[in-house]
Design a protein around this motif. Sequence first.
Motif, PDB file in Angstrom:
ATOM      1  N   GLN A 662       0.840  -1.169   0.129  1.00  0.00           N
ATOM      2  CA  GLN A 662      -0.051  -0.178  -0.007  1.00  0.00           C
ATOM      3  C   GLN A 662       0.761   1.300   0.072  1.00  0.00           C
ATOM      4  OE1 GLN A 662      -2.947  -0.067   3.092  1.00  0.00           O
ATOM      5  NE2 GLN A 662      -3.341   2.357   2.872  1.00  0.00           N
ATOM      6  N   LEU A 663       1.897   1.212   0.865  1.00  0.00           N
ATOM      7  CA  LEU A 663       2.769   2.503   0.745  1.00  0.00           C
ATOM      8  C   LEU A 663       3.726   2.640  -0.541  1.00  0.00           C
ATOM      9  CD1 LEU A 663       4.219   4.401   2.505  1.00  0.00           C
ATOM     10  CD2 LEU A 663       5.963   2.792   3.059  1.00  0.00           C
ATOM     11  N   VAL A 664       4.022   1.486  -1.174  1.00  0.00           N
ATOM     12  CA  VAL A 664       4.538   1.688  -2.550  1.00  0.00           C
ATOM     13  C   VAL A 664       3.397   2.112  -3.612  1.00  0.00           C
ATOM     14  CG1 VAL A 664       5.361   0.275  -4.597  1.00  0.00           C
ATOM     15  CG2 VAL A 664       6.270  -0.379  -2.182  1.00  0.00           C
ATOM     16  N   THR A 665       2.376   1.893  -3.412  1.00  0.00           N
ATOM     17  CA  THR A 665       1.462   2.491  -4.297  1.00  0.00           C
ATOM     18  C   THR A 665       1.167   3.953  -4.121  1.00  0.00           C
ATOM     19  OG1 THR A 665       0.191   0.310  -4.419  1.00  0.00           O
ATOM     20  CG2 THR A 665      -0.940   2.259  -5.144  1.00  0.00           C
ATOM     21  N   GLU A 666       1.162   4.382  -3.064  1.00  0.00           N
ATOM     22  CA  GLU A 666       1.083   5.608  -2.310  1.00  0.00           C
ATOM     23  C   GLU A 666       2.189   6.481  -2.905  1.00  0.00           C
ATOM     24  OE1 GLU A 666      -0.056   6.486   1.342  1.00  0.00           O
ATOM     25  OE2 GLU A 666      -1.696   5.091   1.364  1.00  0.00           O
ATOM     26  N   ILE A 667       3.428   5.901  -2.800  1.00  0.00           N
ATOM     27  CA  ILE A 667       4.725   6.591  -3.460  1.00  0.00           C
ATOM     28  C   ILE A 667       4.753   6.514  -4.824  1.00  0.00           C
ATOM     29  CG2 ILE A 667       7.084   6.127  -3.682  1.00  0.00           C
ATOM     30  CD1 ILE A 667       7.205   4.712  -1.025  1.00  0.00           C
ATOM     31  N   GLN A 668       4.247   5.674  -5.632  1.00  0.00           N
ATOM     32  CA  GLN A 668       4.023   5.947  -6.958  1.00  0.00           C
ATOM     33  C   GLN A 668       3.123   7.065  -7.395  1.00  0.00           C
ATOM     34  OE1 GLN A 668       2.966   1.927  -8.325  1.00  0.00           O
ATOM     35  NE2 GLN A 668       4.921   1.100  -8.308  1.00  0.00           N
ATOM     36  N   GLU A 669       2.022   7.068  -6.531  1.00  0.00           N
ATOM     37  CA  GLU A 669       1.045   8.135  -6.976  1.00  0.00           C
ATOM     38  C   GLU A 669       1.643   9.730  -6.637  1.00  0.00           C
ATOM     39  OE1 GLU A 669      -2.342   7.398  -4.466  1.00  0.00           O
ATOM     40  OE2 GLU A 669      -2.954   5.681  -5.691  1.00  0.00           O
ATOM     41  N   ALA A 670       2.484   9.591  -5.567  1.00  0.00           N
ATOM     42  CA  ALA A 670       3.018  10.970  -5.131  1.00  0.00           C
ATOM     43  C   ALA A 670       4.160  11.061  -6.120  1.00  0.00           C
ATOM     44  CB  ALA A 670       3.806  10.787  -3.720  1.00  0.00           C
ATOM     45  N   LEU A 671       4.975  10.253  -6.630  1.00  0.00           N
ATOM     46  CA  LEU A 671       6.007  10.603  -7.681  1.00  0.00           C
ATOM     47  C   LEU A 671       5.349  10.867  -8.862  1.00  0.00           C
ATOM     48  CD1 LEU A 671       8.860   7.660  -6.695  1.00  0.00           C
ATOM     49  CD2 LEU A 671       8.391  10.083  -6.009  1.00  0.00           C
ATOM     50  N   GLN A 672       4.267  10.388  -9.156  1.00  0.00           N
ATOM     51  CA  GLN A 672       3.692  10.518 -10.576  1.00  0.00           C
ATOM     52  C   GLN A 672       3.321  12.078 -10.459  1.00  0.00           C
ATOM     53  OE1 GLN A 672       3.220   8.851 -13.128  1.00  0.00           O
ATOM     54  NE2 GLN A 672       1.864  10.425 -14.210  1.00  0.00           N
ATOM     55  N   PHE A 673       2.940  12.721  -9.408  1.00  0.00           N
ATOM     56  CA  PHE A 673       2.252  14.069  -9.183  1.00  0.00           C
ATOM     57  C   PHE A 673       3.703  15.082  -9.256  1.00  0.00           C
ATOM     58  CE2 PHE A 673       3.565  16.442  -5.294  1.00  0.00           C
ATOM     59  CZ  PHE A 673       3.306  17.792  -5.846  1.00  0.00           C
ATOM     60  N   LEU A 674       4.902  14.228  -8.724  1.00  0.00           N
ATOM     61  CA  LEU A 674       6.003  15.013  -8.722  1.00  0.00           C
ATOM     62  C   LEU A 674       6.561  15.100 -10.452  1.00  0.00           C
ATOM     63  CD1 LEU A 674       8.614  16.432  -7.523  1.00  0.00           C
ATOM     64  CD2 LEU A 674       9.554  13.812  -7.507  1.00  0.00           C
ATOM     65  N   GLN A 675       6.519  13.932 -11.070  1.00  0.00           N
ATOM     66  CA  GLN A 675       6.990  14.094 -12.486  1.00  0.00           C
ATOM     67  C   GLN A 675       5.978  14.918 -13.400  1.00  0.00           C
ATOM     68  OE1 GLN A 675       6.737  10.039 -14.046  1.00  0.00           O
ATOM     69  NE2 GLN A 675       6.777  11.028 -16.330  1.00  0.00           N
ATOM     70  N   GLN A 676       4.828  14.980 -13.075  1.00  0.00           N
ATOM     71  CA  GLN A 676       3.975  15.930 -13.849  1.00  0.00           C
ATOM     72  C   GLN A 676       4.279  17.343 -13.475  1.00  0.00           C
ATOM     73  OE1 GLN A 676      -0.177  14.614 -12.769  1.00  0.00           O
ATOM     74  NE2 GLN A 676      -0.071  12.826 -13.767  1.00  0.00           N
ATOM     75  N   HIS A 677       4.558  17.747 -12.277  1.00  0.00           N
ATOM     76  CA  HIS A 677       4.759  18.943 -11.887  1.00  0.00           C
ATOM     77  C   HIS A 677       6.264  19.584 -12.496  1.00  0.00           C
ATOM     78  CE1 HIS A 677       3.700  22.484  -9.382  1.00  0.00           C
ATOM     79  NE2 HIS A 677       5.115  22.777  -9.264  1.00  0.00           N
ATOM     80  N   MET A 678       7.302  18.565 -12.638  1.00  0.00           N
ATOM     81  CA  MET A 678       8.394  18.786 -13.104  1.00  0.00           C
ATOM     82  C   MET A 678       8.551  18.937 -14.642  1.00  0.00           C
ATOM     83  SD  MET A 678      10.576  19.335 -10.771  1.00  0.00           S
ATOM     84  CE  MET A 678      11.906  19.681 -11.986  1.00  0.00           C
ATOM     85  N   GLU A 679       7.572  18.170 -15.096  1.00  0.00           N
ATOM     86  CA  GLU A 679       7.292  18.212 -16.717  1.00  0.00           C
ATOM     87  C   GLU A 679       6.974  19.697 -16.968  1.00  0.00           C
ATOM     88  OE1 GLU A 679       4.573  15.449 -17.645  1.00  0.00           O
ATOM     89  OE2 GLU A 679       6.023  13.772 -17.798  1.00  0.00           O
ATOM     90  N   GLN A 680       6.130  20.281 -15.938  1.00  0.00           N
ATOM     91  CA  GLN A 680       5.646  21.682 -16.348  1.00  0.00           C
ATOM     92  C   GLN A 680       6.959  22.785 -16.123  1.00  0.00           C
ATOM     93  OE1 GLN A 680       2.231  22.275 -14.088  1.00  0.00           O
ATOM     94  NE2 GLN A 680       0.980  20.659 -14.876  1.00  0.00           N
ATOM     95  N   VAL A 681       7.515  22.560 -15.093  1.00  0.00           N
ATOM     96  CA  VAL A 681       8.696  23.319 -15.093  1.00  0.00           C
ATOM     97  C   VAL A 681       9.680  23.328 -15.906  1.00  0.00           C
ATOM     98  CG1 VAL A 681      10.523  23.748 -13.292  1.00  0.00           C
ATOM     99  CG2 VAL A 681       8.078  23.222 -12.352  1.00  0.00           C
ATOM    100  N   ILE A 682       9.891  22.248 -16.339  1.00  0.00           N
ATOM    101  CA  ILE A 682      10.985  21.897 -17.557  1.00  0.00           C
ATOM    102  C   ILE A 682      10.408  22.656 -18.823  1.00  0.00           C
ATOM    103  CG2 ILE A 682      12.336  20.527 -18.967  1.00  0.00           C
ATOM    104  CD1 ILE A 682      12.601  18.437 -16.518  1.00  0.00           C
TER     105      ILE A 682
END
Length: 897
Positions: A662-682
């Motif tokens: 369950q923690l791994v699933t939540e980590i993946q969701e949080a990192l997905q948010f991080l990736q999307q935000h960084m895509e916008q920044v880049i």
Amino acid sequence: QKDDSQRLLKSFNADEKEHTFTRNNAEPYTSQEDMVLEESESPLNSNITAFALKAKVIYPINQKFRPLADGSSNPSLHENPKQAALPNQVVETSISGSLGSLSQGDKEDGSSSTTIHSTTSDDRFQARAFLKVTSFPEVLTCESFDVKLCLCSLILKDLMLLDTELRKEKRVMFIRVLKIYFTDFYSKKKITDDFFKKILLIQENDFEELQKQLDSRLQNTEMSGAHNSEYQTVEDLERKEREYSEHVIDDMEAFWKQTDKAQQAFLDQSKCSSAKATKIMMDLTEKMIAVESLLSESQDLRATDIQERLFNWELMVKMIDSLKSYIPEECKGRLNIVSNILDHLTVKNNLSVRQKEELLTDLHKAFWEQLAHFSNECMQQSKDLILKRLECRAKKKEEFRQRQEAEQESLLGKTFLYEDVHSFLKDYHELVEKYQQAQWELEEEDDCESTEAVADLYKELYYKACHALAELVTELFLQTLPVVTGLSVGECELLKEEWQENLVPQLEKWETHRQKRWKLFQEQLLKEKELWTVEYALSAVMQKHLSEKQEKIIQGVVTRLGCLSDESVKYVLQKHRLLLCSVLRRLTLRRVGMAALARMRLSRKKSLLQELSEQHTLQKGSSPCQDEDQWQLQKAVESHIREEEEKLEEETQETNLEFHQQLVTEIQEALQFLQQHMEQVIGQTLLQHARQEAGKKSLDDGQDFKERLVEAAVESVYGTSNNISRLVQNYYQQLGKITEDYEGKKLQQMKSFQAERNERIRLKKKQENELTLKEKHTKGLLNVSSMVHQRIMLQQQKVLSQFELQQQIRLESLKQKLLGLHHLGTELENQLREAEQDFMSELAVLTRVPVTVKKQPSKRSKPAGKKPKKQTFHTPESAEKDENIQDPHGLTSGSYR
């Protein structure tokens, strides 16, 4: 007949649950099997229980009274009327009764005197409700069987409160830092007063709206599924924690979007240059990284304190629990001595069996009724005491809150300059921590004082019980026995003294027994502390691994882009580090909460097994085996305990694996948010870079000079159609030759790249063949000496290493190809620019056109009435030279197209 008194005494052990501590009807409903699970065998009656099991006694073991000597049955004389149970509730039992009959289940085979009916496979524990508590003192009056659940729920509450405080602190700090930057620009008159006030108000309102939305979602989560506001289940807590984590991650994403929006609005209105805007964004990001660092350090310390508080709570609860169980255990022992004396009188025929049983019945009834009355008074006094202390605590916390708000308003009201940002962050964080620490110390001090006060009440209850029992025994020996037996008062006085003398060694024995039990509890608590330490270490390793992996990914992305400036690359890396710190801090707190939930899920089963193991250890030390039957019985108990421990360990691993997934699933969701935000920044950074490059080209075109030269050549009388056409044709031929050379060099370079790539592939295949031969050589040895999972890990490492090697080779090849093409493109552009400049110079010489170069007007104003001097004509060579000085970049490739 001699054993009838022992069986009669045994009956009161079961009756004790109703007359020692009358509890509230607050535990959820379970079947009769669950009631049996809550009982365990006392060392004082274990031999009787073993005898009953081996003898296959057919009357119910939990029956209040055994058949009397004359064959008649004496039912319960004083059952307390029970209140109607709440839905999903059952009547609670005392801790002293919970040790009653783990061994007294509905088995009749006598295979083991202690069984917990395979509790590790019983999922009904998780669905049972327990009391909701808001503070530790309330736990002191809870059913002891659910104490650990209540304590862990308080831990989850503290973790949630910590997360809320840190989130609020971060938002206040960001708004304040933004205000400091606005104030700096406003003082330099780069933004207007109206805009200064408007943008601050907008940002404050936007962040308040985000907080309201989060509060609303959290309130809905809290209210959903709350059928009974006084009770909760482990399933409810798991669901609420999971939904809370989802809402917080969503709020984190919304918060960073809002911060980017606020920064962009500020930059748009301030009309800064691109370089200045990048510097401001980097400064703001650096300050927020400092904020995250402060919050992360504070969170780690507070989380450690919260875990340590849990073990302190368990120690205090165990102390109260020991006092509760101390009273009935000792009173049973005192009554047992009285029963032995009456047995002796029965053997001497001074007392009949029926008379003896009637005397014991009256004595037990009188004593347990008085003890029940005293216990009810003690429980009510404890609740009143705790209620008053909680009211006092609430007043003190409110005073702390008001003083903190006043100091915060005073600090936020001060004017901080741009250079004082770090000073403000430090001062504000220290102010918040000061009041948090003060409130923490207040709660800990109040918890200790409440525990001591409740302990004093139970000590008073112990003295009352002993005094009441002593009076009843005195009445029995000095008033009743002389009448019933015909013995003299002096002889009865001697019997009373004998009771007192026999009591002394028993008290010493019980004290030793309690000390051993306390030592076993401390050892068990130490083991649990070690498990928490391991969990914390695993959390740190996970956080470090994720951080390194994500930094490696973003470094690879930035490296592959290759076109950004150093400042832009630094800003992207800073932004990624900031978001990653925020995500990891939240996930670290979530992992601690999951550890508490896993502890709660296994709490009841682990408690039963611990009590069973503790009871067996104490019984084994106090009464060694004297015959083969006892030895076999002890071996059976130990085997059963080991079996249940294995089952519990297996379920513990399954539970930990479930929470880990369950923690791994939540980590993946949080990192997905991080990736999307960084895509916008880049993407924004690349867009800004493209705009800068487009601006440079527009400055380097020199289109005005070309247009003036064309106009002058058209008007010139020296240039004819033939010679100008010949000049243009020569220019086109030169361009074609340059282009042809470029294509040839490009083709040659691509062939060279392909050859190098083929060579790398050949070398890689050769290495793989050598590695395969080596593996075949060692395969037999590996199959013999290694486990299956070790071979799997080796294969996994091999695949990952090959993949990383291929990626590295591919990336290096692309880099070399890109550099080669860039070099050819630069060379082509320079040759075309030189050809264009030669063509323009030859055209000017051929047509003999004097070209005028317009000088830049002076910034100083001309004196009134004076006309500017006429510009002189220059030769084409000098004109070209002056133009090159004016436009150092020369003519770009825009004209030859």
